[in-house]
Design a protein around this motif. Structure first.
Motif, PDB file in Angstrom:
ATOM      1  N   LEU A 158      -1.771   9.855   6.959  1.00  0.00           N
ATOM      2  CA  LEU A 158      -2.315  10.840   6.026  1.00  0.00           C
ATOM      3  C   LEU A 158      -3.548  11.437   6.672  1.00  0.00           C
ATOM      4  O   LEU A 158      -4.479  10.723   7.026  1.00  0.00           O
ATOM      5  N   LEU A 159      -3.523  12.765   6.855  1.00  0.00           N
ATOM      6  CA  LEU A 159      -4.613  13.426   7.567  1.00  0.00           C
ATOM      7  C   LEU A 159      -5.557  14.072   6.573  1.00  0.00           C
ATOM      8  O   LEU A 159      -5.142  14.833   5.699  1.00  0.00           O
TER       9      LEU A 159
ATOM     10  N   MET B 106      -4.622   8.887  15.901  1.00  0.00           N
ATOM     11  CA  MET B 106      -3.158   8.982  15.839  1.00  0.00           C
ATOM     12  C   MET B 106      -2.510   7.902  16.717  1.00  0.00           C
ATOM     13  O   MET B 106      -1.487   7.330  16.365  1.00  0.00           O
ATOM     14  N   LYS B 107      -3.118   7.658  17.835  1.00  0.00           N
ATOM     15  CA  LYS B 107      -2.602   6.594  18.710  1.00  0.00           C
ATOM     16  C   LYS B 107      -2.634   5.251  17.984  1.00  0.00           C
ATOM     17  O   LYS B 107      -1.688   4.487  18.027  1.00  0.00           O
ATOM     18  N   ARG B 108      -3.756   5.023  17.342  1.00  0.00           N
ATOM     19  CA  ARG B 108      -3.886   3.761  16.629  1.00  0.00           C
ATOM     20  C   ARG B 108      -2.889   3.681  15.476  1.00  0.00           C
ATOM     21  O   ARG B 108      -2.298   2.626  15.229  1.00  0.00           O
ATOM     22  N   ALA B 109      -2.710   4.806  14.807  1.00  0.00           N
ATOM     23  CA  ALA B 109      -1.743   4.855  13.703  1.00  0.00           C
ATOM     24  C   ALA B 109      -0.351   4.512  14.231  1.00  0.00           C
ATOM     25  O   ALA B 109       0.388   3.720  13.647  1.00  0.00           O
ATOM     26  N   ASP B 110      -0.026   5.066  15.350  1.00  0.00           N
ATOM     27  CA  ASP B 110       1.290   4.838  15.944  1.00  0.00           C
ATOM     28  C   ASP B 110       1.467   3.363  16.295  1.00  0.00           C
ATOM     29  O   ASP B 110       2.489   2.754  15.992  1.00  0.00           O
TER      30      ASP B 110
ATOM     31  N   GLU C 282      -4.398   1.376   6.077  1.00  0.00           N
ATOM     32  CA  GLU C 282      -5.536   1.113   6.949  1.00  0.00           C
ATOM     33  C   GLU C 282      -6.121   2.418   7.461  1.00  0.00           C
ATOM     34  O   GLU C 282      -5.535   3.482   7.301  1.00  0.00           O
ATOM     35  N   MET C 283      -7.263   2.281   8.116  1.00  0.00           N
ATOM     36  CA  MET C 283      -7.936   3.437   8.697  1.00  0.00           C
ATOM     37  C   MET C 283      -8.515   3.021  10.029  1.00  0.00           C
ATOM     38  O   MET C 283      -8.569   1.856  10.370  1.00  0.00           O
ATOM     39  N   ASP C 284      -9.001   4.035  10.752  1.00  0.00           N
ATOM     40  CA  ASP C 284      -9.777   3.761  11.949  1.00  0.00           C
ATOM     41  C   ASP C 284     -11.241   4.025  11.600  1.00  0.00           C
ATOM     42  O   ASP C 284     -11.525   4.764  10.662  1.00  0.00           O
TER      43      ASP C 284
ATOM     44  N   PHE D 237      -1.396   5.018   7.304  1.00  0.00           N
ATOM     45  CA  PHE D 237      -2.632   5.030   8.097  1.00  0.00           C
ATOM     46  C   PHE D 237      -3.382   6.313   7.768  1.00  0.00           C
ATOM     47  O   PHE D 237      -2.848   7.407   7.925  1.00  0.00           O
ATOM     48  N   VAL D 238      -4.604   6.143   7.288  1.00  0.00           N
ATOM     49  CA  VAL D 238      -5.386   7.314   6.906  1.00  0.00           C
ATOM     50  C   VAL D 238      -6.233   7.771   8.090  1.00  0.00           C
ATOM     51  O   VAL D 238      -7.025   7.000   8.629  1.00  0.00           O
ATOM     52  N   VAL D 239      -6.019   9.014   8.497  1.00  0.00           N
ATOM     53  CA  VAL D 239      -6.773   9.589   9.609  1.00  0.00           C
ATOM     54  C   VAL D 239      -7.868  10.496   9.040  1.00  0.00           C
ATOM     55  O   VAL D 239      -7.571  11.476   8.357  1.00  0.00           O
TER      56      VAL D 239
END
Length: 430
Positions: free
Chosen positions: A381-382, A369-373, A357-359, A330-332
């Motif tokens: 990946l930040l 981060m919540k969505r990644a979790d 994926e990304m937000d 998950f790319v933040v």
RNA sequence: GCGGGUGUAGCUCAGUCGGUUAGAGCGCCAGGUUGUGGCCCUGGAGGCCGGGAGUUCAAGUCUCCUCACUCGCCCCA
């Protein structure tokens, strides 16, 4: 809300399509290993194909078909079952010329105008097998065994196999006469539907669930005693083959199938989790159908399975089949400048075959981060101002909870490497 | 085609004898430190109470009709 899916139909949403795909994939695989090839026939056919093959007086033909005329006045019907279309295609395309038997399977939607109920829909899906061109009893056994193997491998076991032989058309005619003669004296005592069956479909009286009818028909002549010698021997051979394969089944002399075209072997796989509609699949031999449809006299055997019912059974077993899709990475993205580089990073990962994926919408880091979790991703990946300035990406293992930095340059490749060399088990242990 | 049950938020469900702005939990969104998820706390959005008609001063609540879902019959996968 103005529009709704028509009665008896339903939408299958992404939250469950993956399960459908999993059982379809498994069915294709089992078929492939046994040399069955997939056939896809039209969704609708000439109405007459079904009225002739299934039988004019059956419920399906007399009151359940979705029939219509097209703009040229052709009488067409949405297929209520898969066998007749496959046989039609077999004859039309001379599939038998490639050597017999032709072993075919199909996956598709069927349509019947019925009152919807648990395990019964107006549009429903079937997996089917048809083996056309041999009356070898081991072919019957193979179709049954293949079905059983598929059900076991999807996690549907345990299930019950009911088996019977309904004989040839001739022997069945003789038997029906004997049956009617035997029942006639106490016809008035039978339930209303059995009195109708007496006229329309006497064999089904055997299958009545009413206990009183059961008692009354207790000592009625047995179908097996009326089987012609060949059918009896065939049935015995089928049983021997199933025994040799170690399949347990139950002979059910009262098992009768609903379509007219069935001959000799008849079977059903049932499961209690299904309630009143307890058949996961049904099938049998149809040695006269090919000829009735206009092909050469050719014996055949087949099976059809209700996919919705299968999935219901799998639910009740908490069967583990397939994997719900989720991103691995998950790319933040933090801040305006990270938007496009983050998109490019996710795209690169996807190109390498890593689900990423990304937000969207520039949400806070906490929200991302919540969505990644929740997404089930293993890595976040930040990418923010710090990372862009230093040409590095912060990677966080969401399971192992450790974080490190790596060059943005070949980040995707390094992540792919990381994922392939460290098993998730080790990570969880660490 | 025939009988029974149920329709209230995205989901699971409360809602008294008919009485004022229709509730909870979960989920969703936002906040609780400025760039770090799960737990916790606070706040918010979200309802033609399936639809229509009727009774009544007043209907989520009562009556009828209708649609849908659901359980069974018939039949089938």
């Amino acid at each position: 809300m103005h529009y709704k899916a028509p009665r008896g139909t339903k939408d299958i949403l992404p939250s469950e399509t993956w399960r459908w795909q999993a059982v379809e994939h498994k069915f294709r695989e089992v078929c492939r290993l046994a040399g069955f090839g997939e056939i896809r026939t039209p969704t609708f056919e000439e109405t007459e194909l079904f009225t002739r093959s299934i039988g004019e007086v059956t419920d399906v033909v007399s009151k359940e078909m979705y029939s219509f005329q097209d703009r040229s006045g052709r009488d067409l019907t949405l297929r209520p079952e898969g066998t007749a279309p496959v046989v039609r295609a077999w004859v039309e395309n001379n599939i038998g010329a490639h050597g017999l038997p032709s072993k075919l399977f199909y996956i598709g939607s069927m349509y019947r105008y019925e009152r919807p109920q648990a395990g019964r829909y107006r549009q429903f899906d079937q997996f089917g097998l048809e083996a056309i061109g041999s009356d070898d009893p081991t072919l019957d056994a193979e179709v049954i065994a293949l079905t059983a193997r598929f059900l076991e491998q999807t996690g549907a076991a345990p299930f019950a196999i009911r088996l019977n032989s309904v004989g040839t058309v001739d022997s069945r005619t003789l038997y029906v006469e004997a049956l009617k003669g035997s029942v006639e004296p106490y016809l008035q005592k039978l339930c209303g539907s059995c009195q109708t069956r007496y006229e329309k479909n006497p064999l089904r009286m055997l299958d009545c669930k009413n206990p009183e009818c059961r008692a009354l028909t207790e000592n009625v002549p047995r179908l097996q005693d009326y089987l012609d010698e060949e059918s009896a021997l065939h049935f015995q051979r089928v049983r021997e083959a199933l025994d040799a394969l170690g399949l347990s089944y139950e002979i059910d002399p009262r098992l009768v199938r609903g379509f007219d075209y069935y001959t000799r072997t008849a079977f059903e796989f049932t499961d209690q989790a299904l309630g009143a509609q307890d058949a996961i699949c049904g099938g049998g031999r149809y040695d006269n159908l090919v000829e009735e449809i206009g092909g050469p006299a050719t014996p055949a055997v087949g099976m059809a399975m209700g996919v919705e019912r299968l999935l219901t059974v799998l639910d009740s077993r908490s069967a583990k089949i397939g994997v719900r899709p989720h991103p691995v990475v998950f790319v933040v993205r933090l801040g305006e400048k990270a938007q496009v580089p983050g998109l490019a990073l996710a795209a690169r990962l996807q190109e390498l075959g890593v689900p990423a994926e990304m937000d969207y919408g520039g949400k806070s880091m906490k929200a991302q981060m919540k969505r990644a979790d929740k997404s089930g991703a293993r890595l976040a990946l930040l990418l923010g101002d710090d990372e862009l300035a230093s040409g590095q990406v912060s990677a966080r293992d969401l399971i192992a909870q450790h974080q490190w930095r790596l060059p943005l340059q070949n980040c995707a490749e390094m992540i792919q490497d990381y994922l392939s060399t460290s098993e998730s088990g080790e990570i969880e242990a660490a």
